[in-house]
Motif scaffolding. Sequence first.
Motif, PDB file in Angstrom:
ATOM      1  N   ALA A   1     -15.041   2.694  -2.545  1.00 38.98           N
ATOM      2  CA  ALA A   1     -15.007   2.167  -1.381  1.00 38.98           C
ATOM      3  C   ALA A   1     -16.355   2.692  -0.273  1.00 38.98           C
ATOM      4  O   ALA A   1     -16.796   2.259   0.458  1.00 38.98           O
ATOM      5  CB  ALA A   1     -13.853   2.463  -0.537  1.00 38.98           C
TER       6      ALA A   1
ATOM      7  N   ASP B   1     -10.359   3.214  -2.884  1.00 42.79           N
ATOM      8  CA  ASP B   1      -8.984   2.994  -2.637  1.00 42.79           C
ATOM      9  C   ASP B   1      -8.173   3.161  -3.690  1.00 42.79           C
ATOM     10  O   ASP B   1      -8.560   3.244  -4.711  1.00 42.79           O
ATOM     11  CB  ASP B   1      -9.061   1.293  -2.209  1.00 42.79           C
TER      12      ASP B   1
ATOM     13  N   LEU C   1      -7.987   6.533  -0.305  1.00 46.35           N
ATOM     14  CA  LEU C   1      -7.710   5.657   0.929  1.00 46.35           C
ATOM     15  C   LEU C   1      -6.395   5.139   0.733  1.00 46.35           C
ATOM     16  O   LEU C   1      -6.090   3.918   0.614  1.00 46.35           O
ATOM     17  CB  LEU C   1      -8.881   4.704   1.170  1.00 46.35           C
TER      18      LEU C   1
ATOM     19  N   ARG D   1      -0.498  -8.372   4.053  1.00 46.81           N
ATOM     20  CA  ARG D   1      -0.777  -7.188   3.443  1.00 46.81           C
ATOM     21  C   ARG D   1       0.543  -6.655   3.488  1.00 46.81           C
ATOM     22  O   ARG D   1       0.774  -5.349   3.260  1.00 46.81           O
ATOM     23  CB  ARG D   1      -1.909  -6.267   4.062  1.00 46.81           C
TER      24      ARG D   1
ATOM     25  N   LYS E   1      -2.649   5.406   6.493  1.00 54.63           N
ATOM     26  CA  LYS E   1      -3.520   4.293   7.124  1.00 54.63           C
ATOM     27  C   LYS E   1      -2.567   2.978   7.462  1.00 54.63           C
ATOM     28  O   LYS E   1      -1.456   3.078   6.630  1.00 54.63           O
ATOM     29  CB  LYS E   1      -4.804   3.496   6.482  1.00 54.63           C
ATOM     30  N   HIS E   2      -2.926   2.226   8.209  1.00 55.24           N
ATOM     31  CA  HIS E   2      -3.872   1.924   9.314  1.00 55.24           C
ATOM     32  C   HIS E   2      -3.396   2.258  10.761  1.00 55.24           C
ATOM     33  O   HIS E   2      -2.336   1.535  11.099  1.00 55.24           O
ATOM     34  CB  HIS E   2      -4.606   0.721   9.233  1.00 55.24           C
TER      35      HIS E   2
ATOM     36  N   ARG F   1      -7.627 -10.589  12.168  1.00 49.01           N
ATOM     37  CA  ARG F   1      -7.483  -9.266  12.443  1.00 49.01           C
ATOM     38  C   ARG F   1      -8.473  -8.172  13.046  1.00 49.01           C
ATOM     39  O   ARG F   1      -8.322  -7.254  13.831  1.00 49.01           O
ATOM     40  CB  ARG F   1      -7.269  -8.401  10.987  1.00 49.01           C
TER      41      ARG F   1
ATOM     42  N   MET G   1      -6.934   6.726   8.747  1.00 47.73           N
ATOM     43  CA  MET G   1      -7.708   5.691   8.948  1.00 47.73           C
ATOM     44  C   MET G   1      -7.239   4.850  10.200  1.00 47.73           C
ATOM     45  O   MET G   1      -6.114   4.148  10.002  1.00 47.73           O
ATOM     46  CB  MET G   1      -8.036   4.914   7.684  1.00 47.73           C
TER      47      MET G   1
ATOM     48  N   TYR H   1      -7.991  -2.071  12.380  1.00 52.98           N
ATOM     49  CA  TYR H   1      -8.815  -3.130  12.788  1.00 52.98           C
ATOM     50  C   TYR H   1      -8.594  -3.716  14.196  1.00 52.98           C
ATOM     51  O   TYR H   1      -9.358  -4.019  15.155  1.00 52.98           O
ATOM     52  CB  TYR H   1      -9.010  -4.409  11.829  1.00 52.98           C
TER      53      TYR H   1
ATOM     54  N   ASP I   1     -11.715   2.263   9.594  1.00 53.29           N
ATOM     55  CA  ASP I   1     -11.540   1.399   8.668  1.00 53.29           C
ATOM     56  C   ASP I   1     -13.160   0.538   8.367  1.00 53.29           C
ATOM     57  O   ASP I   1     -13.876   0.726   9.473  1.00 53.29           O
ATOM     58  CB  ASP I   1     -10.687   0.139   8.933  1.00 53.29           C
ATOM     59  N   TRP I   2     -13.301  -0.064   7.580  1.00 50.68           N
ATOM     60  CA  TRP I   2     -14.483  -0.659   6.936  1.00 50.68           C
ATOM     61  C   TRP I   2     -14.958  -1.748   8.086  1.00 50.68           C
ATOM     62  O   TRP I   2     -14.318  -3.004   7.957  1.00 50.68           O
ATOM     63  CB  TRP I   2     -14.615  -0.981   5.797  1.00 50.68           C
TER      64      TRP I   2
ATOM     65  N   SER J   1      -8.649  -4.976  -0.878  1.00 50.24           N
ATOM     66  CA  SER J   1      -9.403  -3.627  -1.265  1.00 50.24           C
ATOM     67  C   SER J   1      -8.387  -2.772  -2.282  1.00 50.24           C
ATOM     68  O   SER J   1      -8.795  -1.681  -2.609  1.00 50.24           O
ATOM     69  CB  SER J   1      -9.676  -2.967  -0.071  1.00 50.24           C
TER      70      SER J   1
ATOM     71  N   GLU K   1      -5.274  -9.281   1.301  1.00 54.42           N
ATOM     72  CA  GLU K   1      -6.030  -8.674   2.597  1.00 54.42           C
ATOM     73  C   GLU K   1      -6.780  -9.942   3.297  1.00 54.42           C
ATOM     74  O   GLU K   1      -7.301 -10.666   2.322  1.00 54.42           O
ATOM     75  CB  GLU K   1      -6.762  -7.519   2.083  1.00 54.42           C
TER      76      GLU K   1
HETATM   77  C1  BGC Z   1      -9.333  -2.331   4.205  1.00 54.86           C
HETATM   78  C2  BGC Z   1      -8.988  -0.605   4.054  1.00 54.86           C
HETATM   79  C3  BGC Z   1      -9.675  -0.105   2.941  1.00 54.86           C
HETATM   80  C4  BGC Z   1     -11.098  -0.415   3.198  1.00 54.86           C
HETATM   81  C5  BGC Z   1     -12.209   0.333   2.114  1.00 54.86           C
HETATM   82  C6  BGC Z   1     -10.711  -2.361   4.238  1.00 54.86           C
HETATM   83  O1  BGC Z   1     -11.016  -3.538   4.113  1.00 54.86           O
HETATM   84  O2  BGC Z   1      -8.707  -2.557   5.514  1.00 54.86           O
HETATM   85  O3  BGC Z   1      -7.573  -0.314   3.815  1.00 54.86           O
HETATM   86  O4  BGC Z   1      -9.420   1.087   2.705  1.00 54.86           O
HETATM   87  O5  BGC Z   1     -11.625  -1.894   3.262  1.00 54.86           O
HETATM   88  O6  BGC Z   1     -12.100  -0.498   0.950  1.00 54.86           O
END
Ligand code: BGC
Length: 743
Positions: free
Chosen positions: A72, A90, A144, A158, A191-192, A202, A235, A238, A270-271, A395, A475
């Motif tokens: 990740a 992850d 993660l 999710r 998370k989250h 999101r 974490m 979004y 979060d990413w 993820s 996701e």
């Molecule tokens: C997800 C996170 C994940 C992150 C890193 C995001 O899209 O919401 O849960 O840890 O990506 O891969």
Amino acid sequence: MMTPKALALATSIAAMCAAAPLHAAQAQADPAARAAEVEAQMTDEERTQLTLGYMAMSFGGIEPPEGAIPGAGIVPGVPRLGVPALRETDASHGVTWVGGARGDGATALPAGIAQGATFNPELIERGGALIGSEARLKGFNVLLAGGINLMREARNGRTFEYMGEDPWHSGLMGAAAVKGIQSQNVISTLKHFAINPQETGRHFMNVEIDEPSLRESDLLAFEIAIERAQPGALMCAYNRINGPLSCGSEFLLTDVLRDDWGYKGFVMSDWGAVEALDFALAGLDQQSGAQLDEGMFFGEPLLEAAQGDPAYAERLGEMARNVLYAIYDVGIGEDVPERTDAENEEGDAVALATAKEAIVLLKNESGALPLAGDARKIAVIGGFADAGVPTGGGSSRVMPDEGPKAQVPILRGEASDYAFFLDRMYQGVAPLDAIRERAGEAQVVFRDGRYPSEAAMAAEGADVAIVFATQYQTEGYDVPDLSLPGNQDALIAAVAEANPNTIVVLETGGPVVMPWLDAVPAVLEAWYSGEQGGEAIASVLFGETNPSGHLPVSFPASTEQLPRPDLPGIDEIEPSFLGRGEPGQTLDADYGIEGSDIGYRGYAKSGDAPLFPFGHGLSYTEFEMDRLRLRGAGPALSARFRLRNTGETAGADVAQLYLVSAGGETKQRLVGFAKRQLAPGKSARVELEIEPRLLAEWEDDRWVVEGGEYAFALGHDAGTLMEPVSVKIDRFTIAADGETVGQ
Ligand code: BGC
């Protein structure tokens, strides 16, 4: 499921583990002091280094920093001060697969909701330790994991990743997972933070909710898990909450997390969840996967700001100390773990044990299950049961070394680049094989279920028909409704008409409706059951395993029963994995409708009956509970009772204790649960300490338990309660720190 090479390595590593610690990493006695000492020696450039995370793979033309392993993310370390890089992978079900980019797989545990269905924190802690050890074996020191968002929206794409709908249950189960992971000197997230209730839209959805509702539900789950497990990292999510994005919310990240709860680790984004540099001032410590954002805000811009503005300078020091605190508290060591392609040799056993305990027997009439030993013909239908069991997308996807057993493109334009992420995939042991192994002389036929007429023909002459029905969640996208997609409802109805002895095995990420329920004698919910799921399902069907899973979420009778029958935004948003929306676009969703009364709590208030209530789960034996006694009149309240196996088979039950009314007002809250394995005729005495915040309302910045009569009832599930027992409680309050008791 290991390659011979991996197996050999794993075996030797497991032998080493048994004899000595896996690595030299060690938690520091005073992590805060050590963090302050090391931070004081850093340059601003080095401090900033700890606040900026990159994607671990080439993305948008940018290569990852040196030392990245496909996963990740990566945060470069400061070798001169013995600060390791953070190598992040992850997720809650194991070390993720990232499309095979690493060249190896990992143990694929059942999904979060299945873990939640075990109601067995010890088992989840074992799973955590397993995936933590595999993270380390594969070169990672941050996992993660710890997804504990409560199921406010049953169509959330999710749902499969999270533990359930109740704050006490999700808090305890999440804590168990984190404890297990961190026992391996690997930092775990929770998370989250917070809510993150929907996937479609999101990035721009705005959750509208009042503070008491938030404190008594979603935040309480995090508060409980943080107190019990001290995760190194959190974490942020979004979504927006009442305006600000979660990762830029001073209310969440500073007022609640630091000032009220005294959290000491670090908050990573979060990413792709960071929109501005000033998220640092709101309380965000680390920008993750920064290539996904509009700017690398926590790199150069933060450095410059810190050098010109005392507020940023102070925050930069604090941000670096928070990251260092986690490194020393969890004891991840000075060096990044060495990378191998080994797995923990207990992987299959833990995955199997978890899958077995996660399966929920929803319905069982006329002794349909376990299967009779004298069947001559068994028809197995649908669900890719000849290939494996489904996995959720996104993820969190974990694959054993051999990769997917079947892959179905989901055919959305941009999705083709993210096929490894988004395609429907099946993995592990094929249920059909595991059924054949146990079927003795019986003829086992398989039909893929595309044609109900063909399936019905196969079922007609069989002693039993077993239909596998799947709902795919991933996701990035919500499911638009609670039906089984495709023609599966029609398939089940056709098979049940052809053969009244039809058993349905659901493999869904969350609740579905069951229009055919009256036509079938037995239904199992197996969820996304991981690499050993096929074995676990067959072992329950044939009665080798007595099912003991219980629903961690309510199954509504229809979408009309949901707090928002129309999925917020469903008519406005074009489903899209990477969709950020138009600049300034927001999607407001009113989550004050149910407030803190999520799921079963809402049903208790409305009086509606769901299809299956939270906590429901049948067994091949019978259990009874009696002699509920409550002790205490204030914050130290406890309960005692007996749980007895009154049937003829050994099995485990989840005894549940609910608050059912406070001061004469109906108010249902799970205040305790205990899973016990019992031989026939045996009983166990169960004692539960009742967490006082579960009885409280959030008022004027503290928890208030008004004086009065509080009634509690034991339940086999949230809808099947025994005679309540009342106790008089004197008024008390608990401060926002969760500990200080007052009047
Ligand atoms: C997800 C996170 C994940 C992150 C890193 C995001 O899209 O919401 O849960 O840890 O990506 O891969």
